[in-house]
Design a protein around this motif. Structure first.
Motif, PDB file in Angstrom:
ATOM      1  N   SER A   1      -1.043  -2.969  10.831  1.00 55.98           N
ATOM      2  CA  SER A   1       0.260  -2.300  10.775  1.00 55.98           C
ATOM      3  C   SER A   1       0.754  -2.303   9.339  1.00 55.98           C
ATOM      4  CB  SER A   1       1.290  -3.008  11.669  1.00 55.98           C
ATOM      5  OG  SER A   1       0.889  -2.970  13.021  1.00 55.98           O
ATOM      6  N   VAL A   2       1.534  -1.293   9.002  1.00 54.85           N
ATOM      7  CA  VAL A   2       2.155  -1.196   7.683  1.00 54.85           C
ATOM      8  C   VAL A   2       3.646  -0.968   7.898  1.00 54.85           C
ATOM      9  CG1 VAL A   2       2.282   0.077   5.515  1.00 54.85           C
ATOM     10  CG2 VAL A   2       0.059  -0.287   6.614  1.00 54.85           C
TER      11      VAL A   2
ATOM     12  N   GLY B   1       4.405   0.690   2.159  1.00 53.54           N
ATOM     13  CA  GLY B   1       4.920  -0.549   2.727  1.00 53.54           C
ATOM     14  C   GLY B   1       3.960  -1.703   2.578  1.00 53.54           C
ATOM     15  N   ILE B   2       4.312  -2.804   3.255  1.00 52.08           N
ATOM     16  CA  ILE B   2       3.513  -4.027   3.234  1.00 52.08           C
ATOM     17  C   ILE B   2       2.513  -3.972   4.385  1.00 52.08           C
ATOM     18  CG2 ILE B   2       3.549  -6.529   3.373  1.00 52.08           C
ATOM     19  CD1 ILE B   2       4.752  -5.460   0.835  1.00 52.08           C
ATOM     20  N   SER B   3       1.244  -4.196   4.054  1.00 52.55           N
ATOM     21  CA  SER B   3       0.189  -4.146   5.064  1.00 52.55           C
ATOM     22  C   SER B   3       0.095  -5.473   5.809  1.00 52.55           C
ATOM     23  CB  SER B   3      -1.150  -3.816   4.405  1.00 52.55           C
ATOM     24  OG  SER B   3      -1.451  -4.781   3.400  1.00 52.55           O
TER      25      SER B   3
ATOM     26  N   VAL C   1       0.857  -1.191   0.000  1.00 53.04           N
ATOM     27  CA  VAL C   1       0.000   0.000   0.000  1.00 53.04           C
ATOM     28  C   VAL C   1       0.889   1.236   0.000  1.00 53.04           C
ATOM     29  CG1 VAL C   1      -1.907  -1.172   1.160  1.00 53.04           C
ATOM     30  CG2 VAL C   1      -0.163   0.003   2.524  1.00 53.04           C
ATOM     31  N   LYS C   2       0.317   2.334  -0.454  1.00 50.52           N
ATOM     32  CA  LYS C   2       1.035   3.601  -0.500  1.00 50.52           C
ATOM     33  C   LYS C   2       0.544   4.523   0.605  1.00 50.52           C
ATOM     34  CE  LYS C   2       2.005   3.565  -5.474  1.00 50.52           C
ATOM     35  NZ  LYS C   2       1.858   4.313  -6.744  1.00 50.52           N
ATOM     36  N   LYS C   3       1.382   5.480   0.928  1.00 52.71           N
ATOM     37  CA  LYS C   3       1.006   6.463   1.931  1.00 52.71           C
ATOM     38  C   LYS C   3      -0.243   7.204   1.475  1.00 52.71           C
ATOM     39  CE  LYS C   3       2.788  10.450   4.476  1.00 52.71           C
ATOM     40  NZ  LYS C   3       3.951  11.353   4.697  1.00 52.71           N
ATOM     41  N   GLY C   4      -1.248   7.268   2.337  1.00 56.21           N
ATOM     42  CA  GLY C   4      -2.496   7.953   2.001  1.00 56.21           C
ATOM     43  C   GLY C   4      -3.586   7.045   1.485  1.00 56.21           C
TER      44      GLY C   4
END
Length: 385
Positions: A205-206, A184-186, A89-92
């Protein structure tokens, strides 16, 4: 004439036989001495002199470079999960959604109160504008103008408060969409649809995994070696030194193909273990390495010039001391005490006790003693696998 033979007493005959049996072995030993046993065959190897890197290694635990705990900032009921667990996933990016209806209603109410406050401010401003020339002309009392001015100030404060309430309501409505704080990885979702969640609820957590951190714990002695000791004349090195080349050895014995570097050190030594925690960073394309994995971080601290190397199997440890069986030119064994240094693969650096080119026993050490002759043959390392 008659001859009479006297019988030999039985005890005398037995003694004669025993004496003869005792003499026969002595005669045999004097005539044919037993040959000495042949020399023991041992495998020997030459002491090698070469430059070797001085390495040390520590057990390492992998962790994300950034580990973001995803928690909602408002209280409400979960109505949607918007991400695939374990995906990048990306920030936001929106990960979860909380029922927005109560927050939309609160925003509408705040906007209505803001409109009322702005209307009151406009009316108070018109009163001040109207009564100012009348008060100057003494057509109305000065106190009436003062009241108009105070009413205008109060209305302006109400407008500011209403605007802040609108912003708060807008933020709360936006917070109903729970977003990722980093790329990061979720992780696996801990909240389910319909759960009542709040700021203390951990939803998932990511972790940012490229690069990935590897935490190691070094002893106080190693720490002092890193910084160059406490001697004022010694040039202190940066700690941790980012130029120190690092390798990561994985649990299957393979060497990770991307070298790493030290990035930070803890501020203190752990009083319980006597170690200080250091973090190294390794590139992690494809996010192959994951938090929680174990490995070993190996550092090349220096290069020892002209080191003397022998196989580790040639060194015998006895009550904290070390010795080596050296085969001389006369094929006789000399047991020598040695001072050992660092281990380099299957070899051992010998600081003192042997010279380059001497032959040491690498196989059959347990068969030899000091001063005994041997038959040396070249050592053949065992085949791998």
């Amino acid at each position: 004439m008659r001859t009479t033979t006297q019988p030999v007493p039985r005890g005398c005959a037995r003694a004669a036989v025993l004496s003869l049996l005792a003499i026969l072995p002595l005669a045999c030993r004097k005539g044919t001495a037993a040959p000495p046993p042949p020399p023991v065959t041992v495998a020997v190897v030459d002491v090698v002199k070469q430059d070797v890197p001085v390495r040390t290694q520590w057990v390492a635990t992998l962790d994300g470079y950034v580990n973001a705990r995803i928690q909602p900032q408002v209280t409400g009921y979960l109505v949607k999960q918007s991400y695939l667990e374990g995906s990048f996933v990306k920030k936001g990016d929106v990960l979860f959604e909380i029922d927005p209806r109560p927050f939309q209603a609160a925003l509408d109410q705040a906007r209505g109160q803001k409109a009322q406050a702005e209307a009151q401010l406009g009316r108070a401003a018109r009163d001040v504008e109207r009564d100012t020339p009348l008060a100057e002309a003494r057509a109305i009392a000065r106190s009436q103008l003062d009241n108009d001015i105070q009413a205008k100030l109060a209305a302006a404060a109400s407008v500011d408060s209403a605007r802040a309430a609108v912003k708060t309501a807008q933020l709360n409505l936006e917070f109903t969409k729970v977003r990722s704080l980093t790329d990061g990885i979720s992780g696996i979702a801990r909240g389910q649809i319909g759960d009542l969640v709040g700021p203390s609820t951990l939803l998932t957590s990511v972790s940012r995994l490229d690069p990935i951190k590897a935490y190691v714990a070094i002893s106080e002695r190693e720490y002092l070696q890193f910084v160059g000791g406490l001697d004022g004349g010694a040039a202190a090195r940066p700690f941790p030194d980012p130029d120190t080349p690092l390798e990561l050895l994985l649990q299957d014995g393979s060497v990770y193909p991307h070298p790493g570097k030290f990035v930070l050190a803890d501020r203190q030594v752990d009083a319980a273990t006597g170690t200080i925690r250091i973090a190294a960073a390794f590139p992690n394309p494809g996010n192959i390495l994951r938090p929680g994995q174990f490995g070993r971080v190996r550092a090349t601290l220096s290069v020892k010039q002209g080191a003397l190397l022998v196989p580790q199997r040639a060194v015998t440890e006895l009550q904290g001391s070390y010795q080596i069986a050296v085969v001389g030119k006369d094929d006789k064994v000399a047991i020598r005490p040695v001072k050992v240094g660092a281990r380099v693969g299957s070899m051992w650096v010998i600081e003192d006790g042997v010279a380059a080119g001497e032959k040491v026993v690498a196989e059959g050490v347990q068969k030899v003693r000091d001063g005994v002759p041997v038959t040396p043959v070249p050592f053949q390392p065992p085949a791998k696998g």
